[in-house]
Design a protein around this motif. Structure first.
Motif, PDB file in Angstrom:
ATOM      1  N   GLN A  89       0.954  -1.336   0.021  1.00 12.54           N
ATOM      2  CA  GLN A  89      -0.031   0.209   0.177  1.00 12.54           C
ATOM      3  C   GLN A  89       0.814   1.240   0.121  1.00 12.54           C
ATOM      4  OE1 GLN A  89      -3.368  -0.163  -0.153  1.00 12.54           O
ATOM      5  NE2 GLN A  89      -3.441  -2.234   0.029  1.00 12.54           N
ATOM      6  N   VAL A  90       1.076   1.725  -1.173  1.00 14.14           N
ATOM      7  CA  VAL A  90       1.909   2.877  -1.301  1.00 14.14           C
ATOM      8  C   VAL A  90       1.209   3.955  -2.256  1.00 14.14           C
ATOM      9  CG1 VAL A  90       3.965   1.656  -1.202  1.00 14.14           C
ATOM     10  CG2 VAL A  90       3.164   1.977  -3.513  1.00 14.14           C
ATOM     11  N   PHE A  91       1.506   5.202  -2.060  1.00 13.85           N
ATOM     12  CA  PHE A  91       0.866   6.233  -2.978  1.00 13.85           C
ATOM     13  C   PHE A  91       1.649   6.255  -4.427  1.00 13.85           C
ATOM     14  CE2 PHE A  91       1.140   8.010   1.408  1.00 13.85           C
ATOM     15  CZ  PHE A  91      -0.195   7.706   1.853  1.00 13.85           C
ATOM     16  N   THR A  92       0.891   5.671  -5.152  1.00 17.54           N
ATOM     17  CA  THR A  92       1.452   5.284  -6.542  1.00 17.54           C
ATOM     18  C   THR A  92       1.755   6.261  -7.555  1.00 17.54           C
ATOM     19  OG1 THR A  92      -0.942   4.895  -7.131  1.00 17.54           O
ATOM     20  CG2 THR A  92       0.381   3.089  -6.807  1.00 17.54           C
ATOM     21  N   MET A  94       2.919   9.008  -6.511  1.00 18.19           N
ATOM     22  CA  MET A  94       4.327   9.970  -5.815  1.00 18.19           C
ATOM     23  C   MET A  94       5.486   9.189  -6.269  1.00 18.19           C
ATOM     24  SD  MET A  94       2.864  11.204  -2.074  1.00 18.19           S
ATOM     25  CE  MET A  94       1.298  11.600  -1.940  1.00 18.19           C
ATOM     26  N   VAL A 102       5.814  12.017   2.883  1.00 16.06           N
ATOM     27  CA  VAL A 102       4.528  11.930   3.512  1.00 16.06           C
ATOM     28  C   VAL A 102       4.199  11.082   4.681  1.00 16.06           C
ATOM     29  CG1 VAL A 102       1.907  11.602   2.803  1.00 16.06           C
ATOM     30  CG2 VAL A 102       3.289  12.571   1.044  1.00 16.06           C
ATOM     31  N   ILE A 106       3.603  13.058   8.346  1.00 11.56           N
ATOM     32  CA  ILE A 106       2.314  12.599   9.172  1.00 11.56           C
ATOM     33  C   ILE A 106       2.805  12.305  10.654  1.00 11.56           C
ATOM     34  CG2 ILE A 106       0.623  10.784   9.544  1.00 11.56           C
ATOM     35  CD1 ILE A 106       0.257  11.082   6.490  1.00 11.56           C
TER      36      ILE A 106
ATOM     37  N   TRP B 186      -0.450  17.772   0.688  1.00 12.63           N
ATOM     38  CA  TRP B 186       0.147  16.731   0.086  1.00 12.63           C
ATOM     39  C   TRP B 186      -0.750  15.453   0.599  1.00 12.63           C
ATOM     40  CZ3 TRP B 186       3.912  14.931  -3.126  1.00 12.63           C
ATOM     41  CH2 TRP B 186       4.939  15.803  -3.503  1.00 12.63           C
ATOM     42  N   LEU B 187      -1.738  15.396   1.510  1.00 12.90           N
ATOM     43  CA  LEU B 187      -2.498  14.169   1.927  1.00 12.90           C
ATOM     44  C   LEU B 187      -3.674  14.048   1.066  1.00 12.90           C
ATOM     45  CD1 LEU B 187      -2.658  14.324   5.857  1.00 12.90           C
ATOM     46  CD2 LEU B 187      -1.582  12.558   4.273  1.00 12.90           C
ATOM     47  N   ALA B 189      -3.332  14.097  -2.343  1.00 12.43           N
ATOM     48  CA  ALA B 189      -3.116  13.322  -3.390  1.00 12.43           C
ATOM     49  C   ALA B 189      -2.649  11.845  -2.796  1.00 12.43           C
ATOM     50  CB  ALA B 189      -1.543  13.703  -3.995  1.00 12.43           C
ATOM     51  N   ALA B 190      -2.509  11.834  -1.406  1.00  9.75           N
ATOM     52  CA  ALA B 190      -2.247  10.519  -0.679  1.00  9.75           C
ATOM     53  C   ALA B 190      -3.510   9.677  -0.508  1.00  9.75           C
ATOM     54  CB  ALA B 190      -1.655  10.762   0.774  1.00  9.75           C
ATOM     55  N   ARG B 192      -6.134  10.418  -2.567  1.00 13.84           N
ATOM     56  CA  ARG B 192      -6.622   9.969  -3.990  1.00 13.84           C
ATOM     57  C   ARG B 192      -6.160   8.768  -4.245  1.00 13.84           C
ATOM     58  NH1 ARG B 192      -4.246  13.992  -7.480  1.00 13.84           N
ATOM     59  NH2 ARG B 192      -2.399  12.549  -7.274  1.00 13.84           N
ATOM     60  N   ASP B 193      -4.510   8.410  -3.805  1.00 10.82           N
ATOM     61  CA  ASP B 193      -3.933   7.290  -4.335  1.00 10.82           C
ATOM     62  C   ASP B 193      -4.402   6.098  -3.445  1.00 10.82           C
ATOM     63  OD1 ASP B 193      -2.763   8.404  -6.099  1.00 10.82           O
ATOM     64  OD2 ASP B 193      -0.641   8.361  -5.191  1.00 10.82           O
ATOM     65  N   ASN B 194      -4.664   6.355  -1.855  1.00 10.66           N
ATOM     66  CA  ASN B 194      -4.733   5.224  -1.091  1.00 10.66           C
ATOM     67  C   ASN B 194      -5.013   5.450   0.151  1.00 10.66           C
ATOM     68  OD1 ASN B 194      -4.027   2.744   0.224  1.00 10.66           O
ATOM     69  ND2 ASN B 194      -2.072   2.211  -0.859  1.00 10.66           N
ATOM     70  N   ILE B 196      -6.368   3.682   2.548  1.00  7.65           N
ATOM     71  CA  ILE B 196      -5.999   2.760   3.530  1.00  7.65           C
ATOM     72  C   ILE B 196      -4.621   3.120   4.068  1.00  7.65           C
ATOM     73  CG2 ILE B 196      -5.274   0.042   4.022  1.00  7.65           C
ATOM     74  CD1 ILE B 196      -7.352  -0.654   2.037  1.00  7.65           C
ATOM     75  N   ARG B 197      -3.483   3.412   3.269  1.00  3.04           N
ATOM     76  CA  ARG B 197      -2.270   3.697   3.762  1.00  3.04           C
ATOM     77  C   ARG B 197      -2.357   4.953   4.710  1.00  3.04           C
ATOM     78  NH1 ARG B 197       1.586   1.913   6.319  1.00  3.04           N
ATOM     79  NH2 ARG B 197       2.355   0.519   4.676  1.00  3.04           N
ATOM     80  N   VAL B 198      -3.021   6.131   4.499  1.00  2.00           N
ATOM     81  CA  VAL B 198      -3.259   7.177   5.138  1.00  2.00           C
ATOM     82  C   VAL B 198      -3.553   6.702   6.521  1.00  2.00           C
ATOM     83  CG1 VAL B 198      -4.371   9.434   5.145  1.00  2.00           C
ATOM     84  CG2 VAL B 198      -3.526   8.732   3.158  1.00  2.00           C
TER      85      VAL B 198
END
Lengths: 252, 318
Positions: A89-92, A94, A102, A106, B186-187, B189-190, B192-194, B196-198
């Motif tokens: 699970q990564v931010f694809t 980025m 990120v 956080i 930035w969160l 885009a985070a 939008r992408d995923n 679950i990871r956030v």
């Protein structure tokens, strides 16, 4: 001292399917525990319940004595229990570096500090350092979606580590990684983890990995823990051979 | 090597030039610039959501709320100062967005889009059916004062309003630019992408969306407030109706998400496009608008800003 993780009488059912039945187990700080079992044995449900993704239908889960059973995943993460995933699970969209920024940002910023520029020098240094520990420094500017499976998994784990976890749960970290690369992969991961005295729970199908990297095995079958022992003992246990390894399996 | 960001300097220069140019352009063009910039503010709000993967089909909800707030505050509370009206309209809109955000932050995709449309249609219905709100005709907005000064000439008042709009627009662009560079930005885009990871990094996805939604509401309200003062009236059809929301989405796609300035450029191009389409084909102007949208999606899916970026040899900023 209270255990890092204590699971007390935990049960979980999906309709009539029992995924966990009266689980009782304690994991001490700094232990590296392997979780094994056939598909559907309840391994991932066990991890999901500890990390808040699934809620038990009965029982309690304690983290250093604190009841975390009702908490949502983010609060459990904030307490120090982090995880990687079977499917990374990564931010694809980025880059690898931005993913790390990120993840770090956080966990280092709260409240109004969340409005500070993400590219702060200390964070950038820490991101570079973590990427270096995971052998990802050369991939810094690649988009995460372009990474090969193994590197993406490493990034996933590196991001989980950004929260400075006290407990890290790795869900099938070597799945999708070739047998030639898996030992090197796990060596990189365990090397990176060794610096922080992190308690690690690894869900794994590969018994070679289990034998080499963990100090204790929890073997699952039909939602129950059928064996809790050191690897050599667990992998020669009759029930484990029957329900987990298969009867034709011989442990070296 | 660290890349120095000169965006805000360029925007300051562009804003200054825009005010200078506004002093010399004919009234009709000043009106276009004013309306376009007002809509640009609201579109920038939609862009904040879009970067988190959220599309609102009810952008006119807060736009209309801001516009009607100005009109009602003027009429019922006797407030005439433009800055106070703007601040109050943005505040009312932002507060509404904050309250609605508790519900909307749970929805994604088509449900998020349609929930926004639903709320905008509720406001539209309330405005149309309520005589106190001017019903279908709306009602007039008097020329506001600026720091206690009331201009005798409407043209001067409009120029002053445009100058305030440019300054406010610049301040908003600085804030959004700064926001996009922050962790919270930035969160988007985070998320939008995923998502679950956030969550598993320890942050609330719903909080991220709530903040963005509230910010979007403030910008929508501010845009509507400027339009109400610039137009000198409010009416439900051009400010709250779903067509207005659709136009905002059109401008958002036309603009692209590469820069905080893109919505203002896109909005101005849209005003020109619509004006000339109406002139060239009064009965089929929608054909031109529609064809433009098709061509844009086919050949410049990242909006006109990406064309500018290519022309000037710069990679579009993320």
């Amino acid at each position: 001292m209270s255990p890092a993780i204590e699971v007390i009488g935990v049960a979980k059912a999906f309709g009539t399917v029992v995924a966990a039945a009266d689980l009782n187990v304690a994991v001490a700080s700094g232990e590296i525990v392997g979780i094994v079992g056939a598909n559907g044995a309840g391994k991932t449900v066990f991890v999901n319940m500890i990390t808040g993704y699934e809620k038990p239908t009965a029982g309690r889960i304690l983290f250093h004595g604190q009841d975390i059973t009702p908490l949502p995943p983010r609060e459990i993460t904030q307490l120090g229990i982090c995880r990687s995933f079977q499917v990374s699970q990564v931010f694809t969209s980025m880059t690898v570096f931005e993913n790390m920024l990120v993840a770090l940002s956080i966990n280092r910023n709260r409240g109004l500090r969340m409005l500070r520029d993400i590219r702060q020098a200390p964070l950038a240094r820490e991101a570079e350092e973590l990427l270096g520990r995971f052998g990802l420094a050369a991939q810094r500017d690649r988009l995460a979606r372009e990474l090969p499976q193994g590197m993406r998994k490493l990034l996933d784990i590196a991001m989980a580590l950004a929260a400075r976890p006290r407990v890290l749960m790795l869900d099938e970290p070597t799945s999708g990684i070739s047998s030639e690369e898996k030992f090197e992969f796990m060596s990189v991961v365990m090397g990176a983890l060794a610096e922080g005295n992190v308690t690690v729970l690894i869900v794994e199908h590969d018994m070679d990995i289990i034998q080499r990297f963990v100090s204790r095995v929890l073997a699952f079958s039909q939602g129950r823990i059928i064996c809790d022992a050191p690897p050599a003992e667990a992998l020669s246990n009759a029930e484990v051979i029957q329900y987990v390894l298969g009867t034709d399996h011989a442990v070296a | 090597m660290a890349h120095r960001d000169h965006t805000l300097r360029w925007l300051a220069l562009a804003s200054f030039l825009l005010v200078v140019i506004a002093c010399f352009v004919p009234g009709w063009l000043l009106n276009q610039m004013l309306f376009a910039s007002a809509r640009g503010l609201a579109v920038l709000g939609l862009l904040v959501l879009w970067r988190a993967g959220l599309v609102s089909l009810g952008g006119a909800l807060f736009f209309g709320l801001g516009a009607y707030s100005v009109a009602l505050l003027q009429r019922m509370a006797g407030i005439t100062d433009a800055l106070l009206l703007l601040a109050l309209a943005a505040g009312i809109s932002g507060l509404s967005g904050f309250v609605l955000g508790f519900l909307l932050r749970r929805y994604r995709g088509i449900f998020f889009a349609m929930m926004n449309l639903a709320f905008s249609m509720i406001l539209y219905g309330a405005a149309v059916k309520n005589r106190a709100l001017g019903s279908t005709d709306g009602f007039g907005v008097a020329q506001p004062s600026f720091f206690g000064i009331t201009f005798a000439e409407p043209a001067d008042a409009k120029l002053a309003l445009f100058a305030v709009l440019v300054v406010a627009g610049y301040a908003v662009m600085c804030c959004v630019h700064w926001y996009w560079k922050s962790t919270l930005g930035w969160l988007g885009a985070a998320v939008r992408d995923n998502e679950i990871r956030v969550e598993y990094l320890g942050y609330s996805v719903e909080r991220v969306i709530h903040v963005k939604y509230t910010l979007s509401a403030v910008l929508g309200g501010l845009g509507g407030a400027f339009l109400a003062m610039g137009l000198g009236q409010v009416d439900p059809d051009s400010m709250i109706n779903w067509v207005a929301s659709g136009e905002m989405l059109f401008v958002m796609i036309l603009s692209g998400s590469a820069s905080v300035a893109a919505p203002f450029v896109g909005s101005f191009l849209f005003e020109l496009l619509r004006t000339y389409a109406l002139e060239v084909a009064p009965l089929a102007w929608q054909f031109i608008i529609g064809a433009t949208l098709v061509l844009l999606i086919l050949f410049a899916p990242n909006g006109v800003w990406s064309i500018f970026a290519r022309l000037f040899g710069r990679a579009a900023a993320r």
